[in-house]
Design a protein around this motif. Sequence first.
Motif, PDB file in Angstrom:
ATOM      1  N   PRO A  94     -69.387  23.490  83.870  1.00 47.39           N
ATOM      2  CA  PRO A  94     -70.479  23.122  82.964  1.00 47.39           C
ATOM      3  C   PRO A  94     -70.169  23.367  81.488  1.00 47.39           C
ATOM      4  O   PRO A  94     -70.737  22.715  80.613  1.00 47.39           O
ATOM      5  CB  PRO A  94     -71.643  24.024  83.416  1.00 47.39           C
ATOM      6  N   LEU A  95     -69.272  24.320  81.209  1.00 49.28           N
ATOM      7  CA  LEU A  95     -68.970  24.661  79.818  1.00 49.28           C
ATOM      8  C   LEU A  95     -67.928  23.729  79.197  1.00 49.28           C
ATOM      9  O   LEU A  95     -67.677  23.801  77.994  1.00 49.28           O
ATOM     10  CB  LEU A  95     -68.482  26.112  79.729  1.00 49.28           C
ATOM     11  N   LEU A  96     -67.325  22.859  80.008  1.00 49.94           N
ATOM     12  CA  LEU A  96     -66.325  21.929  79.469  1.00 49.94           C
ATOM     13  C   LEU A  96     -66.970  20.968  78.463  1.00 49.94           C
ATOM     14  O   LEU A  96     -66.355  20.610  77.456  1.00 49.94           O
ATOM     15  CB  LEU A  96     -65.677  21.131  80.610  1.00 49.94           C
ATOM     16  N   LYS A  97     -68.220  20.577  78.720  1.00 51.53           N
ATOM     17  CA  LYS A  97     -68.920  19.623  77.847  1.00 51.53           C
ATOM     18  C   LYS A  97     -68.995  20.153  76.422  1.00 51.53           C
ATOM     19  O   LYS A  97     -68.719  19.437  75.453  1.00 51.53           O
ATOM     20  CB  LYS A  97     -70.324  19.360  78.381  1.00 51.53           C
ATOM     21  N   ASN A  98     -69.354  21.430  76.270  1.00 51.08           N
ATOM     22  CA  ASN A  98     -69.466  22.019  74.932  1.00 51.08           C
ATOM     23  C   ASN A  98     -68.138  22.009  74.202  1.00 51.08           C
ATOM     24  O   ASN A  98     -68.064  21.738  73.002  1.00 51.08           O
ATOM     25  CB  ASN A  98     -69.974  23.461  75.033  1.00 51.08           C
ATOM     26  N   ALA A  99     -67.064  22.325  74.950  1.00 56.86           N
ATOM     27  CA  ALA A  99     -65.742  22.351  74.331  1.00 56.86           C
ATOM     28  C   ALA A  99     -65.314  20.981  73.857  1.00 56.86           C
ATOM     29  O   ALA A  99     -64.743  20.830  72.774  1.00 56.86           O
ATOM     30  CB  ALA A  99     -64.716  22.897  75.333  1.00 56.86           C
ATOM     31  N   LEU A 100     -65.606  19.947  74.657  1.00 61.04           N
ATOM     32  CA  LEU A 100     -65.183  18.591  74.299  1.00 61.04           C
ATOM     33  C   LEU A 100     -66.067  17.994  73.212  1.00 61.04           C
ATOM     34  O   LEU A 100     -65.582  17.252  72.351  1.00 61.04           O
ATOM     35  CB  LEU A 100     -65.222  17.690  75.539  1.00 61.04           C
ATOM     36  N   ASP A 101     -67.360  18.315  73.246  1.00 62.00           N
ATOM     37  CA  ASP A 101     -68.276  17.747  72.242  1.00 62.00           C
ATOM     38  C   ASP A 101     -68.042  18.308  70.857  1.00 62.00           C
ATOM     39  O   ASP A 101     -68.078  17.590  69.869  1.00 62.00           O
ATOM     40  CB  ASP A 101     -69.732  17.998  72.660  1.00 62.00           C
ATOM     41  N   GLU A 120     -73.917  27.038  89.646  1.00 63.51           N
ATOM     42  CA  GLU A 120     -73.978  28.208  90.532  1.00 63.51           C
ATOM     43  C   GLU A 120     -72.721  29.065  90.368  1.00 63.51           C
ATOM     44  O   GLU A 120     -72.793  30.296  90.266  1.00 63.51           O
ATOM     45  CB  GLU A 120     -74.113  27.726  91.980  1.00 63.51           C
ATOM     46  N   VAL A 121     -71.556  28.402  90.332  1.00 60.62           N
ATOM     47  CA  VAL A 121     -70.289  29.118  90.164  1.00 60.62           C
ATOM     48  C   VAL A 121     -70.224  29.795  88.795  1.00 60.62           C
ATOM     49  O   VAL A 121     -69.741  30.925  88.667  1.00 60.62           O
ATOM     50  CB  VAL A 121     -69.090  28.153  90.356  1.00 60.62           C
ATOM     51  N   LYS A 122     -70.709  29.118  87.780  1.00 56.64           N
ATOM     52  CA  LYS A 122     -70.700  29.687  86.430  1.00 56.64           C
ATOM     53  C   LYS A 122     -71.452  31.015  86.397  1.00 56.64           C
ATOM     54  O   LYS A 122     -70.967  32.009  85.842  1.00 56.64           O
ATOM     55  CB  LYS A 122     -71.332  28.703  85.435  1.00 56.64           C
ATOM     56  N   GLU A 123     -72.634  31.037  87.000  1.00 63.07           N
ATOM     57  CA  GLU A 123     -73.448  32.260  87.012  1.00 63.07           C
ATOM     58  C   GLU A 123     -72.784  33.343  87.855  1.00 63.07           C
ATOM     59  O   GLU A 123     -72.785  34.524  87.487  1.00 63.07           O
ATOM     60  CB  GLU A 123     -74.851  31.955  87.569  1.00 63.07           C
ATOM     61  N   LYS A 124     -72.197  32.932  88.979  1.00 57.18           N
ATOM     62  CA  LYS A 124     -71.551  33.902  89.866  1.00 57.18           C
ATOM     63  C   LYS A 124     -70.338  34.537  89.185  1.00 57.18           C
ATOM     64  O   LYS A 124     -70.141  35.764  89.243  1.00 57.18           O
ATOM     65  CB  LYS A 124     -71.127  33.193  91.159  1.00 57.18           C
ATOM     66  N   LEU A 125     -69.524  33.702  88.530  1.00 50.58           N
ATOM     67  CA  LEU A 125     -68.341  34.227  87.843  1.00 50.58           C
ATOM     68  C   LEU A 125     -68.727  35.084  86.640  1.00 50.58           C
ATOM     69  O   LEU A 125     -68.067  36.080  86.350  1.00 50.58           O
ATOM     70  CB  LEU A 125     -67.427  33.077  87.404  1.00 50.58           C
ATOM     71  N   LYS A 126     -69.777  34.691  85.953  1.00 47.78           N
ATOM     72  CA  LYS A 126     -70.242  35.479  84.796  1.00 47.78           C
ATOM     73  C   LYS A 126     -70.638  36.890  85.238  1.00 47.78           C
ATOM     74  O   LYS A 126     -70.355  37.879  84.566  1.00 47.78           O
ATOM     75  CB  LYS A 126     -71.424  34.784  84.121  1.00 47.78           C
ATOM     76  N   PHE A 127     -71.291  36.975  86.416  1.00 47.61           N
ATOM     77  CA  PHE A 127     -71.760  38.269  86.916  1.00 47.61           C
ATOM     78  C   PHE A 127     -70.607  39.116  87.448  1.00 47.61           C
ATOM     79  O   PHE A 127     -70.505  40.305  87.153  1.00 47.61           O
ATOM     80  CB  PHE A 127     -72.800  38.051  88.027  1.00 47.61           C
TER      81      PHE A 127
END
Length: 415
Positions: free
Chosen positions: A404-411, A186-193
Motif C-alpha cells: 500500500p505504501l508504494l503509491k506514495n513513493a511513486l506519486d 492487513e500485512v502492512k499493519e501486521k508488519l508495522k506491529f
Amino acid sequence: MNVNDVYEQRNSFFLEAPAALKGGIYAAIGIGLLTLGYGFYADGSRTWGAFLFNLFFFFCLGLGGMAFAAMQDVIGAHWGRPIRRIQEGFGAFVPVAIALFVIYLIAVATGIGGADKVYRWIEDPSILSHFHGKDKYLVPGWFFLRVGVVLASILVLSLWQLRLSLKRDQLAMAGQKAEAEAYGQEVKEKLKFWSAPILVVYGTGFTFMGMDLVMSLSPLWFSTLWGGWQFAIMMQTLMASLLLVMFMIKGTNVGKVIQRQQFHDVGKLMHGFTIFFAYLTYAHVLTYWYGNVPEETEYFIHRLHQPWFGLVIAVPILGFLVPLYTLIFKAAKWTAWVTGPIACLILLAQWFSYLLMIQPEIVKDNSTWVPGLEIGVFFGMFGLFALTFTMFAKRNPMVPIADPLLKNALDSGHH
C-alpha cells in the motif's frame, strides 16, 4: 509511472539473468569448491577461517536486507518501497547462510578438516582458567546451544517476513486486485506491529552471534562495542550493495520504478554509516590505548605486523576517507561512474575488515601468508549469494506491487 501502471505491467517485473551472468555465477561457485578442496588438503583450520569470514560477510548482507525492511515497516517509510524487493532478494540468502553455518558448527564439534583447531578455547580450555566468567561462558555445549538458538530464531523470523511480503504480490499477480489491496493493508499493519520485536531479536541475536563465532576466536580479548561495530559494517556494506544492484538493473522495467530519490537516499545512508563505522572503530582503538590493558591492546598490536599491516592501513582509506569526501557531492550519490567505484571500494574495505577479524587468529605461519585461499572462497560464496538472488528475482516480481505504501513513493518521489 504510477501504481496503476505498475499493476498493469506486473508481469514485466521479473528479472531473468543473462546467460553470461549465469555462466559467471556457476564458474565462481566452481572456483570456490575447488579452493575449499585444495584448502582442506593444505591447511584445514585456515580454510575454515576463510569459509567463516566470507560466509559472515554475505550473511550480513542478507540479514541487513531483512533488518532494513523491518526498520522501514516500523516507521511506515514510503521512500524505500521501490527497492524493498532488492533487500528481500538479499534476505533470500539468509536460509542458505544458516544451512552453511550449521555445517560449520558440525565441523567444529566433530573436528572435520581441522575445524576443532579454529577456536583455541575448545582445543585448550585451560587458557581461560584465570578469566572468571569467560571460563563459564565459553564452553562448547553452551556455545553450540547459543548459536543454534540465534540461527533458528533468525531463520524463522526472516522466512515469516518474506512469506508475508511476497504473498500479497502473489494475489496481485493472479489478477485478484481487490483481494491483494485488502491483504496488503492487513500485512502492512501486521508488519508495522511485529517489526519492532523482530528487530530486537535480530539485533540481540546478531550481537551474540558475532561475539560467539568471531570475537571468541581471540578468547582473551573482549569488546563491548562489538555488536554496534558489526552493525555499522553490515549497514555500510548493505547500502553499497543496494546501490550497485540498483545501477545494474537501471535499464530494466524494474529500474524504471526506481527514481533518483531512492539513489540519493541510499547514498546518504551509505555516507552516514561510513562515518558511524569510522567513529566506532576509533572508539575501539582510543579506549584500549588510554586504558592500556595488555590483553586488549595485544589484539591490535598483532595486526600491526606483517602481513596484516597493509590491510589495517587500507581499511580506513578505502572504507572511510575516500567515501567520506567523495560522497559529499549530491551527484556522487546517483551518478553510476562515481558512486559505483565508491561502493566497490567500501565492499573491498569491509571484506578486509572481516579478514582482519578472523584470519590473524587462525593463520599460524604469517611469513608465507598470501590471500589466495581467502579470495577463492570469496568467489564461491559470492557465486552462491548471486545465484540465490537471481533465482529469487526470476520467481518473484522485483517491485512490491501490492504494498500500500508504494503509491506514495511513486506519486511524490520522496518521503
